[in-house]
Write a protein that holds these residues in place. Sequence first.
Motif, PDB file in Angstrom:
ATOM      1  N   PHE A  29       1.410  -0.943  -0.014  1.00 25.04           N
ATOM      2  CA  PHE A  29      -0.156  -0.068  -0.016  1.00 25.04           C
ATOM      3  C   PHE A  29       0.895   1.647   0.118  1.00 25.04           C
ATOM      4  O   PHE A  29       1.148   1.266   1.332  1.00 25.04           O
ATOM      5  N   PHE A  81      -1.799  -1.460  -3.731  1.00 22.38           N
ATOM      6  CA  PHE A  81      -3.069  -0.651  -3.568  1.00 22.38           C
ATOM      7  C   PHE A  81      -2.336   0.898  -3.585  1.00 22.38           C
ATOM      8  O   PHE A  81      -0.848   0.528  -3.041  1.00 22.38           O
ATOM      9  N   TYR A  98      -4.913   1.422 -12.235  1.00 15.69           N
ATOM     10  CA  TYR A  98      -5.360   1.109 -11.788  1.00 15.69           C
ATOM     11  C   TYR A  98      -6.566   1.357 -11.641  1.00 15.69           C
ATOM     12  O   TYR A  98      -7.437   2.332 -12.565  1.00 15.69           O
ATOM     13  N   ALA A 214      -6.198   0.651  -6.664  1.00 17.79           N
ATOM     14  CA  ALA A 214      -6.410  -1.077  -6.618  1.00 17.79           C
ATOM     15  C   ALA A 214      -5.186  -1.019  -7.963  1.00 17.79           C
ATOM     16  O   ALA A 214      -6.055  -0.909  -9.142  1.00 17.79           O
ATOM     17  N   LYS A 223      -9.674  -6.858  -3.755  1.00 14.74           N
ATOM     18  CA  LYS A 223     -10.288  -4.952  -3.807  1.00 14.74           C
ATOM     19  C   LYS A 223     -11.670  -5.157  -3.273  1.00 14.74           C
ATOM     20  O   LYS A 223     -11.588  -4.288  -2.309  1.00 14.74           O
ATOM     21  N   GLN A 227     -11.865  -2.480   0.524  1.00 12.61           N
ATOM     22  CA  GLN A 227     -12.260  -1.265  -0.144  1.00 12.61           C
ATOM     23  C   GLN A 227     -13.450  -1.137   1.143  1.00 12.61           C
ATOM     24  O   GLN A 227     -14.400   0.245   1.888  1.00 12.61           O
TER      25      GLN A 227
END
Length: 278
Positions: A29, A81, A98, A214, A223, A227
Motif C-alpha cells: 500500500f 494499492f 489502476y 487498486a 479489492k 474497500q
Amino acid sequence: MWLRIIIALVLSVVSLQSAAENTPKNLSFAVVPQQSAQRLAALWGPILTEIYDKTGIRLQFKTAKNIPEFERQLALGNYDFAYMNPYHFTVFNQSPGYKAIAVRKEQPIKGIIVVAKDSPIDSIQALDKKTLAFPSPAAFAASILPRANLKQKNIAITPRYVSSHDSVYLNIAKGIFPAGGGVQRTLNNTNPEVRDKLKVLWTSSGYTPHAIAAHPDIDEDTKAQIQNALIDMNDSAKGKELLAALKIKKGLIKANDSHWDDVRGLKLQELDKLVQNQ
C-alpha cells in the motif's frame, strides 16, 4: 499399501492448500510522498493495521524518496494499492490500469500558495519574477493548479522542485523561497514550528481529491474487502479518529473511475512522456 500412500498424498495436498488459503495475504500500500516517510508511516500505519484486523489482509506501507519516483513506480505497476493525487489517478487509471476504490467524502482538494507570516507579499501579483518552491512538476493541487493560475494571470515565476510538501513549507519558513505551493491538509499536518511561521496567500477552486486505487491484477474479492474496511471506518469511533489524523473529516466513500472526470477535463500533459516511455 499403495492405497494408504495415495490417501496420504491427497491429504497432504489438501492440507497444503488449506494452509495457503489461511496464510495472510501480503500486499503493498503506497502513499504519495507529500511528507516525510516517517510522518506518513505514523499516519497510515494504524489504518493499515486496522484493515488487517478486519480482513486478515496485511498491507505493507510503502512510499518513495520523492514524487517523481512514486510516479515511476505507479507507471510500472509496482504497487498493489496506492493513495495518489487526482492527476496521478487519471494517468495511471489509463496505464497500467489502476481502479479507484475510495475517495474522501465532500472534501474537494484545493491548491494553496503560502508565504512567510511576516512576508510583505500580500497578493499573487507580487510574486512576478520570483522563484517559487513546489513539490514536483506533477503534484496536482500543490504545483499544477498554482502554476496554471499564475500563468493565466501573466505572472511569470521560476519553479523549483524540492521533493515534498514538507520541504516546500520548511524552505519558505527558513526564508529560502518567498512562496510555494501546497495543500491545506499537508500544511495542517506539517511540523507546528514550521506551520506557525506561514500563511496562505491564495487558494484554488476545488477538485475531486486523492484516490485510493487498486492495481488491475488485484482480485475482486480482495479489492472489495479492502474497500469495505476503509468505508466501515466511518462507523466506528476508532476509525473516525484514525481518519481524522489524516484530516479526512467526513470519512471515505466508494469511488469509481468517473469521479475524476473534472480533472480529466483539464487535459493535463505533464506525465505524458513518462507513460509513453514505459
